[in-house]
Design a protein around this motif. Structure first.
Motif, PDB file in Angstrom:
ATOM      1  N   GLY A  72       0.800  -1.214   0.000  1.00 45.00           N
ATOM      2  CA  GLY A  72       0.000   0.000   0.000  1.00 45.00           C
ATOM      3  C   GLY A  72       0.836   1.268   0.000  1.00 45.00           C
ATOM      4  O   GLY A  72       0.309   2.371  -0.058  1.00 45.00           O
ATOM      5  N   MET A  73       2.145   1.130   0.042  1.00 50.55           N
ATOM      6  CA  MET A  73       3.055   2.272   0.108  1.00 50.55           C
ATOM      7  C   MET A  73       3.037   3.058  -1.203  1.00 50.55           C
ATOM      8  O   MET A  73       3.113   2.480  -2.279  1.00 50.55           O
ATOM      9  N   MET A  74       2.946   4.368  -1.103  1.00 54.14           N
ATOM     10  CA  MET A  74       3.034   5.233  -2.280  1.00 54.14           C
ATOM     11  C   MET A  74       4.516   5.469  -2.576  1.00 54.14           C
ATOM     12  O   MET A  74       5.287   5.793  -1.673  1.00 54.14           O
ATOM     13  N   THR A  75       4.909   5.299  -3.833  1.00 49.47           N
ATOM     14  CA  THR A  75       6.315   5.479  -4.193  1.00 49.47           C
ATOM     15  C   THR A  75       6.431   6.311  -5.458  1.00 49.47           C
ATOM     16  O   THR A  75       5.478   6.443  -6.226  1.00 49.47           O
ATOM     17  N   THR A  76       7.611   6.853  -5.690  1.00 44.19           N
ATOM     18  CA  THR A  76       7.880   7.578  -6.928  1.00 44.19           C
ATOM     19  C   THR A  76       8.523   6.671  -7.968  1.00 44.19           C
ATOM     20  O   THR A  76       8.654   7.054  -9.112  1.00 44.19           O
ATOM     21  N   CYS A  77       8.914   5.474  -7.555  1.00 42.46           N
ATOM     22  CA  CYS A  77       9.601   4.569  -8.482  1.00 42.46           C
ATOM     23  C   CYS A  77       8.643   3.872  -9.441  1.00 42.46           C
ATOM     24  O   CYS A  77       9.044   3.477 -10.523  1.00 42.46           O
ATOM     25  N   GLN A  78       7.405   3.706  -9.051  1.00 43.86           N
ATOM     26  CA  GLN A  78       6.380   3.143  -9.923  1.00 43.86           C
ATOM     27  C   GLN A  78       6.751   1.773 -10.499  1.00 43.86           C
ATOM     28  O   GLN A  78       6.393   1.451 -11.623  1.00 43.86           O
ATOM     29  N   GLN A  79       7.484   0.993  -9.737  1.00 40.07           N
ATOM     30  CA  GLN A  79       7.897  -0.319 -10.230  1.00 40.07           C
ATOM     31  C   GLN A  79       8.057  -1.268  -9.062  1.00 40.07           C
ATOM     32  O   GLN A  79       8.702  -0.935  -8.070  1.00 40.07           O
ATOM     33  N   GLY A  80       7.466  -2.434  -9.170  1.00 38.38           N
ATOM     34  CA  GLY A  80       7.634  -3.463  -8.163  1.00 38.38           C
ATOM     35  C   GLY A  80       6.756  -3.276  -6.941  1.00 38.38           C
ATOM     36  O   GLY A  80       6.156  -2.229  -6.728  1.00 38.38           O
ATOM     37  N   THR A  81       6.698  -4.324  -6.153  1.00 45.94           N
ATOM     38  CA  THR A  81       5.994  -4.310  -4.882  1.00 45.94           C
ATOM     39  C   THR A  81       6.944  -3.705  -3.847  1.00 45.94           C
ATOM     40  O   THR A  81       8.065  -4.183  -3.699  1.00 45.94           O
ATOM     41  N   PRO A  82       6.532  -2.654  -3.139  1.00 46.79           N
ATOM     42  CA  PRO A  82       7.442  -2.033  -2.174  1.00 46.79           C
ATOM     43  C   PRO A  82       7.891  -2.993  -1.076  1.00 46.79           C
ATOM     44  O   PRO A  82       7.078  -3.669  -0.463  1.00 46.79           O
ATOM     45  N   PHE A  83       9.209  -3.055  -0.886  1.00 48.11           N
ATOM     46  CA  PHE A  83       9.816  -3.871   0.148  1.00 48.11           C
ATOM     47  C   PHE A  83      10.654  -2.942   1.013  1.00 48.11           C
ATOM     48  O   PHE A  83      11.623  -2.342   0.540  1.00 48.11           O
ATOM     49  N   VAL A  84      10.272  -2.788   2.289  1.00 49.67           N
ATOM     50  CA  VAL A  84      10.966  -1.884   3.208  1.00 49.67           C
ATOM     51  C   VAL A  84      12.031  -2.683   3.967  1.00 49.67           C
ATOM     52  O   VAL A  84      11.706  -3.544   4.782  1.00 49.67           O
ATOM     53  N   VAL A  85      13.275  -2.373   3.675  1.00 50.40           N
ATOM     54  CA  VAL A  85      14.417  -3.118   4.211  1.00 50.40           C
ATOM     55  C   VAL A  85      14.684  -2.709   5.658  1.00 50.40           C
ATOM     56  O   VAL A  85      14.770  -1.526   5.974  1.00 50.40           O
ATOM     57  N   SER A  86      14.848  -3.706   6.523  1.00 56.65           N
ATOM     58  CA  SER A  86      15.269  -3.447   7.905  1.00 56.65           C
ATOM     59  C   SER A  86      16.721  -3.884   8.115  1.00 56.65           C
ATOM     60  O   SER A  86      17.410  -3.372   8.990  1.00 56.65           O
TER      61      SER A  86
END
Length: 92
Positions: A72-86
């Motif tokens: 559900g994350m809004m991104t400017t990259c417009q590509q792929g499923t957002p994956f938030v790295v920890s």
């Protein structure tokens, strides 16, 4: 009721977030937008976000990433499923 106002509590739809830590491994690639990075794992393309060491995560690097999927994350990259790295580490 006099003297009361409607509740303005924000609500968020968490159904798009997995919430559980996931691990993906592969070769980081440049995204279609400048400055964006992606990684394909098991047939899914993930956009890479979050705080990570840029000396470990860069285009061409073989990495293992730990984090959460946030579709559900809004991104400017417009590509792929957002994956938030920890956490990120060189694969191998």
């Amino acid at each position: 009721m006099p003297g009361t106002s409607p509740s303005m509590e924000p609500s968020f739809d968490d159904s798009s977030k997995s919430g559980s830590v996931t691990t993906i491994t592969g070769t980081v690639e440049s995204g279609v937008e400048s400055g964006c990075l992606v990684l394909e794992f098991e047939g899914t393309v993930y956009g890479i976000y979050g705080s990570y060491d840029a000396s470990v995560v860069y285009a061409g690097a073989e990495v293992t990433l730990h984090g959460v999927v946030d579709s559900g994350m809004m991104t400017t990259c417009q590509q792929g499923t957002p994956f938030v790295v920890s956490e990120a580490e060189a694969a191998g």
